[in-house]
Scaffold this active site. Structure first.
Site, PDB file in Angstrom:
ATOM      1  N   TYR A 155      32.975  37.300  35.810  1.00 51.61           N
ATOM      2  CA  TYR A 155      33.098  38.121  37.022  1.00 51.61           C
ATOM      3  C   TYR A 155      32.220  39.368  36.937  1.00 51.61           C
ATOM      4  CZ  TYR A 155      35.476  40.914  40.626  1.00 51.61           C
ATOM      5  OH  TYR A 155      35.769  41.688  41.722  1.00 51.61           O
ATOM      6  N   LYS A 159      29.075  40.219  39.404  1.00 49.07           N
ATOM      7  CA  LYS A 159      29.093  41.405  40.260  1.00 49.07           C
ATOM      8  C   LYS A 159      27.974  42.382  39.910  1.00 49.07           C
ATOM      9  CE  LYS A 159      32.494  40.438  43.016  1.00 49.07           C
ATOM     10  NZ  LYS A 159      32.164  40.063  44.415  1.00 49.07           N
TER      11      LYS A 159
END
Length: 302
Positions: A155, A159
């Site tokens: 993640y 991002k």
């Protein structure tokens, strides 16, 4: 903000932040394509928008592939005649520490967050350049992508990549009048409910109907509706000069994240040897190392 006549796509809009983005955009006058993998959730959002006099249609599909991205853009054009804003919000979590994260855990998150952002932004950029009237790419990042976060290799990497793409595309699309910005949101969602620190605060607020404590809102934690107002601004004509930025929002807090820059520099004639680096590190460029991780809000002393 008047977004009348504008058309937006919001991915992952069936619940949470994505739903708030879609509802805020339509409340400001835009028509929206509501994308989600859950048909019931997507149709519920579309129905609620229609009841309030807004215009929206649902597209049920997982983002990631170029085919789905093109379908979202084509739906916006077919249903509403154009595309002005693409909000890439869809995402999933597969949290594991490094030594327990499988290839499948890693690939699934990268597919939705990073590849999904790429394919949707690419399809939108092609359409916007054809229209010749500019546009807005609004890419949703996370504090984890700025600072890292325990258990979120996949993640955090995705991002961070989203912000890097925003900076790159802001240069590539400038001549076409297309702005590209990354949003770094913090809000109470089903995801934050799983964090032990936030769970009791969120549950108490829902049970009592009272807003979050002032100290928490000041630290940057609020509702999804708080975050949605930044999306409205970035979709509007008022943000025409804002591009290539990573903008944080949550609760009462609005912030501009700095681009990475050299913090400390030292030079050695002829270059650096390993032993020279070791000898000088603690008193030189490494004297004030950067912190890592997303800091938790601090409760005020009672």
């Amino acid at each position: 903000m008047d977004l009348s006549g504008k058309v937006a796509v919001v991915t992952g809009a069936g619940r949470g932040l994505g739903r708030a983005y879609a509802e805020a955009l339509t409340a400001a006058g835009a028509a929206v394509v509501v994308n989600d993998v859950d048909a019931e959730s997507a149709e519920r959002v579309v129905g609620g928008i229609a009841q309030r006099g807004g215009r929206a249609v649902a597209v049920v599909a997982p983002v990631g592939s170029g085919e789905v991205a093109q379908r979202l853009v084509d739906t916006a054009v077919k249903e509403f005649g154009r595309l002005d804003a693409m909000v890439t919000n869809a995402g999933i979590l597969r949290d594991r520490v490094l030594w327990k994260m499988s290839d499948e855990d890693f690939d699934a998150v990268i597919e939705v967050h990073l590849r999904g952002t790429f394919t949707c932004a690419r399809a939108a950029a092609v359409r916007m350049r054809e229209q010749g009237t500019g546009g807005r790419l609004i890419l949703i990042s996370s504090p984890a992508g700025q600072r890292g976060n325990f258990g979120q290799t996949n993640y955090a990497a995705a991002k961070a990549g989203v912000v890097a793409m925003a900076r790159t595309w802001s240069m590539e699309l400038a001549k076409a009048g297309i702005t590209v910005n990354a949003v770094v949101p913090v809000a109470a969602t089903e995801m934050t409910r799983t964090i032990p620190f936030f769970a009791p605060i969120i549950e108490e607020s829902e049970r009592t109907g009272r807003p979050f404590p002032e100290w928490l809102r000041a630290d940057g934690m609020g509702t999804v509706e708080d975050v949605a107002q930044l999306i409205v601004f970035l979709a509007s004509d008022a943000s025409a000069d804002v591009t290539g930025q990573a903008i944080g929002i949550g609760g009462d807090k609005l912030a501009l994240w700095a681009h990475p820059a050299e913090k400390a520099v030292a030079y050695a004639d002829g270059g650096w040897k390993a032993d020279a680096i070791a000898e000088s590190w603690g008193m030189g460029v490494g004297a004030e190392p950067e912190t890592v991780g997303v800091p938790a809000p601090k409760r005020p002393e009672s």
